[in-house]
Every structure is written in C-alpha cells, then in structure tokens.
Design an enzyme around this catalytic site. Structure first.
Site, mmCIF file in Angstrom:
data_model
loop_
_atom_site.group_PDB
_atom_site.id
_atom_site.type_symbol
_atom_site.label_atom_id
_atom_site.label_comp_id
_atom_site.label_asym_id
_atom_site.label_seq_id
_atom_site.Cartn_x
_atom_site.Cartn_y
_atom_site.Cartn_z
ATOM 1 N N HIS A 77 40.298 32.036 42.723
ATOM 2 C CA HIS A 77 40.162 32.890 43.294
ATOM 3 C C HIS A 77 39.415 34.235 42.419
ATOM 4 O O HIS A 77 39.426 33.968 41.225
ATOM 5 C CB HIS A 77 41.304 33.663 43.977
ATOM 6 C CG HIS A 77 42.272 33.933 43.091
ATOM 7 N ND1 HIS A 77 42.601 35.374 42.419
ATOM 8 C CD2 HIS A 77 43.400 33.286 42.530
ATOM 9 C CE1 HIS A 77 43.521 35.394 41.367
ATOM 10 N NE2 HIS A 77 44.065 34.225 41.675
ATOM 11 N N ASP A 79 39.219 37.735 43.072
ATOM 12 C CA ASP A 79 39.878 38.782 42.936
ATOM 13 C C ASP A 79 41.044 39.063 42.067
ATOM 14 O O ASP A 79 41.601 38.078 41.558
ATOM 15 C CB ASP A 79 40.312 39.182 44.424
ATOM 16 C CG ASP A 79 41.419 38.379 44.990
ATOM 17 O OD1 ASP A 79 41.187 37.073 44.953
ATOM 18 O OD2 ASP A 79 42.402 38.874 45.567
ATOM 19 N N GLU A 140 42.618 36.422 47.359
ATOM 20 C CA GLU A 140 43.824 35.720 47.312
ATOM 21 C C GLU A 140 44.758 36.429 47.187
ATOM 22 O O GLU A 140 46.014 36.343 47.471
ATOM 23 C CB GLU A 140 43.619 34.682 46.328
ATOM 24 C CG GLU A 140 44.829 33.584 46.140
ATOM 25 C CD GLU A 140 46.031 33.700 45.211
ATOM 26 O OE1 GLU A 140 46.771 33.210 45.043
ATOM 27 O OE2 GLU A 140 45.964 34.992 44.447
ATOM 28 N N GLU A 141 44.962 37.583 46.316
ATOM 29 C CA GLU A 141 45.890 38.242 45.928
ATOM 30 C C GLU A 141 46.284 39.361 47.113
ATOM 31 O O GLU A 141 47.482 39.911 46.867
ATOM 32 C CB GLU A 141 45.405 39.273 44.838
ATOM 33 C CG GLU A 141 45.050 38.574 43.308
ATOM 34 C CD GLU A 141 46.198 37.793 42.907
ATOM 35 O OE1 GLU A 141 47.515 38.044 43.441
ATOM 36 O OE2 GLU A 141 45.959 37.546 41.700
ATOM 37 N N HIS A 345 49.780 39.847 36.208
ATOM 38 C CA HIS A 345 49.821 40.899 37.281
ATOM 39 C C HIS A 345 50.505 42.154 36.276
ATOM 40 O O HIS A 345 51.221 43.102 36.886
ATOM 41 C CB HIS A 345 50.767 40.704 38.077
ATOM 42 C CG HIS A 345 50.254 39.808 39.227
ATOM 43 N ND1 HIS A 345 50.701 39.332 40.634
ATOM 44 C CD2 HIS A 345 49.026 38.828 39.228
ATOM 45 C CE1 HIS A 345 49.654 38.592 41.010
ATOM 46 N NE2 HIS A 345 48.951 38.271 40.369
#
Length: 373
Positions: A77, A79, A140-141, A345
């Site tokens: 992904h 993002d 995706e996030e 994250h």
C-alpha cells in the site's frame, strides 16, 4: 544481486514524499513515474472517485520472459498513517528511522522500495520469470478501502504475496480474521427527567444493560469483540431516547463470527424488550478471513524462497486485516510476507538496513521459485 545503495536511496526518497492516507496523490505520481521508467505497463484505476482518497490503485504489469510460468502478484500500500508529513529519515547504527517528530513510513514503503529493486534486478540480470503484477493500493490504513474498491477482473495472478507483515523477512502471516462492523440504534422514549421520568424509556439504560452482558474482548483464541462508539443524544433533564452503538467482531472462523454477532444482537434485543424500547441492528462485513497452512502450495513457495536467502520461515496468525484479505476474497490466494520493520505507526518506527536488503532478496527468490529458476 541487490544494489544496496540504490535500494536505500529509493526507500529514503519514497518516505520523504507526503502520503498520509486520503492524500496519496503525490506518492502515486512518483510511483507511476518509477514503474513506467522501468518499462512496466502502469494503470491507475478509478477507485478514487468512489473512495474519496487522493489517488486510485496502481496496477503495474511486468510481462514475463519465460513461458509456462504461473503469473504472480505482489502487493503493497502507498498510504501511511499520521503523523506522516515532512518525514526526515535518519540512517544510524544500521537502522533507518525518522527524526522522532513523525512516523518513518516503512509500513509499507519498505515493501514498495523492495519491489522496485526487484524489477531492476530482474531486468539487469535477465532473470527468467512469468507475468508479474504489482498492485499498489491507496487507503489501506483506512480499512483497506482501495483494495476493497479494486475491480477484481483486473487481477491475473495465480498467487499473491503482500509485503506488509511486521515480522522478520522470511516469515509470513498465513491467517487473518473476518471483520464485521455492527451498528445498533437504540430507541427509547423521551420524558422530563425530573417531573415524569417513569413515562420515559431510557435508551442509555438499554445500552448499558446490553453492553454489560454481551460478549466482549477476547471471546476465544480466534474471536474478539469490541465496542468502539457509544453516543447518546439528549439533554441532562430529558430521559435519553436515542443511543448509537458501533462495535466490531473479528474471527478466523466464519461460524464463530456469526455466533458472536447473533449473541450480541440477542443481548440488545432482550435489553430493549426489558425496558420497553426497540433497536435497529445492522451488520456490515468489512473483509473476510483467510487461513493457510504448510500444506498449501503458496506457503511452500514462500518457505522455499526464505530458505534460498538463508532465513527460517515462521508462520503467524494475526488479528488484524490487510489488503491480503481483499485479494483472498477475490480468489487470489495471498499470504503476507514479513518486511522486518519495528514499532510501526509510532514516532520510533524503524527498519534495519539489512532487513530492507533481505526484503528485496525475498521477493526475487519468490519470483525465481515460481519460475523454477
């Protein structure tokens, strides 16, 4: 065959491009240029018109140079989570990390960089391979929104390998749960809380009774449930006549998910009946589960690839979803390969330079295993 300096520079370049989820336009444009420069056919789908994100998904096709080879798919992904703007990567003591004010974005730009390096290696060394699709998703996030909006008829692969697991390179996630969103609207009856409370029906009391008795938290080793939103709409001197509850259930087994959802619904219905209110209950499947074992061919391919690069291949089951859930739902068996990043994250996110190099080795080894090289 990995050009370590080139791979590191590519990764550092990518993480400096702002790409917080919903704002993927800049990174999508960079990736389109890079894959196109490598000679791939690059197509951006129209999913952004439906998702509201800054870009669509990129489907990049590398034509095979060897016949009789199964087509494969690699996925990452584009993002990242917040805070992900103005990232300033630092290379120190064998690790790449941010300056501490933002995330790093190794999730999942490390995977994207490894895929770009893999294409370069295949071309420079004339390595035999079949058709390869690189599907780089947006959003995706935010709950796999890009992958869920993808047209599955665009997929041509027999196997899929998503680069998105936070385990060591060589290991992989082979199972992930179905995730279901539950929305419960609780309707009571308003009344003056000081003068005539007995004439009212408290939606808050219904919600409290149901939440206190419903399955919650860890139900069993494969199943969880959680209340995410609890919102009442009333005034202090009025019996609350409306409460919105949003919850989720996850399970590796569909039957267990259905059983938990049924029990939660029954709990809210019983509480509403007890107090004289009513509920409106809705269920939305956000993504479906998948589960592989060592007996599955796709797992064996990845394990042999890990052996090629000198790694042992541990198999993990996880409680979260990824784009792999969507691809499995589309009929493309997909496992999630470890990328080797740590503390994703967070502002202390990092990845070892050695793991970044191994990731490129791993994807190349997968290609070679499938091609019989």
């Amino acid at each position: 065959m990995v050009n370590e300096a080139r791979l590191l520079n590519t990764f550092l370049e990518l993480v400096k491009v702002d790409s917080e989820t919903k704002n993927e336009r800049s990174i999508a444009d960079v990736l389109k240029r890079k894959f196109t420069a490598l000679g791939l056919e690059v197509f951006e789908d129209d999913s952004a018109t439906r998702t509201g994100h800054g870009a669509g998904n990129l489907i990049c096709h590398l034509k095979g140079n060897k016949t009789g080879v199964d087509p494969v798919l690699f996925n990452c992904h584009m993002d990242t989570v917040k805070p992900g703007n103005g990232i300033k990567p630092v290379v120190k003591n064998g690790y790449i990390q941010s300056d501490g004010t933002t995330i790093l974005g190794a999730d999942c730009k490390a995977g994207v960089a490894a895929l770009l390096e893999t294409v370069s290696i295949l071309q420079e060394n004339q390595v035999g391979h079949g058709d390869i699709q690189f599907v780089i998703t947006a959003g995706e996030e935010m709950g796999l929104v890009g992958a869920k909006a993808l047209d599955p008829t665009l997929l041509r692969a027999k196997y899929g390998f998503a680069l998105d697991a936070d385990c060591a390179v060589g290991s992989m996630n082979v199972a992930a749960p179905t995730r279901v969103k539950l929305t419960v609207e609780i309707h009571g009856k308003s009344a003056h809380a000081g003068l005539f409370p007995e004439k009212g029906v408290s939606a808050a009391m219904i919600a409290g009774k149901a939440i206190a008795t419903m399955p919650h938290g860890r139900i069993d080793f494969e199943t969880t449930a959680n209340i995410g939103t609890l919102e009442g709409k009333s005034s202090l001197n009025v019996v609350c006549d409306y409460v919105l509850v949003e919850a989720e259930v996850r399970s590796l087994e569909m039957s267990k998910m259905e059983a938990a959802v049924a029990e939660i619904k029954q709990t809210f219905e019983s509480a509403a009946a007890e107090f004289g209110g009513r509920i409106v209950f809705e269920k939305e499947v956000l993504y479906v589960s998948f589960k592989f074992t060592e007996a599955d061919e796709i797992v064996q391919i990845a394990q042999r690839a890990a052996t090629r690069i000198g790694r042992k291949s541990a198999l993990f089951e996880v409680g979260g979803g990824s784009d792999a859930n969507a691809f499995n739902g589309y009929g493309v068996p997909t496992v999630i390969l470890g990328v080797g990043f740590d503390d994703v994250h967070t502002k202390v996110e990092k990845i070892a330079v050695a793991e970044l190099n191994k990731m490129a080795e791993m994807t190349l080894a997968v290609v070679s295993e499938v091609a019989g090289e």
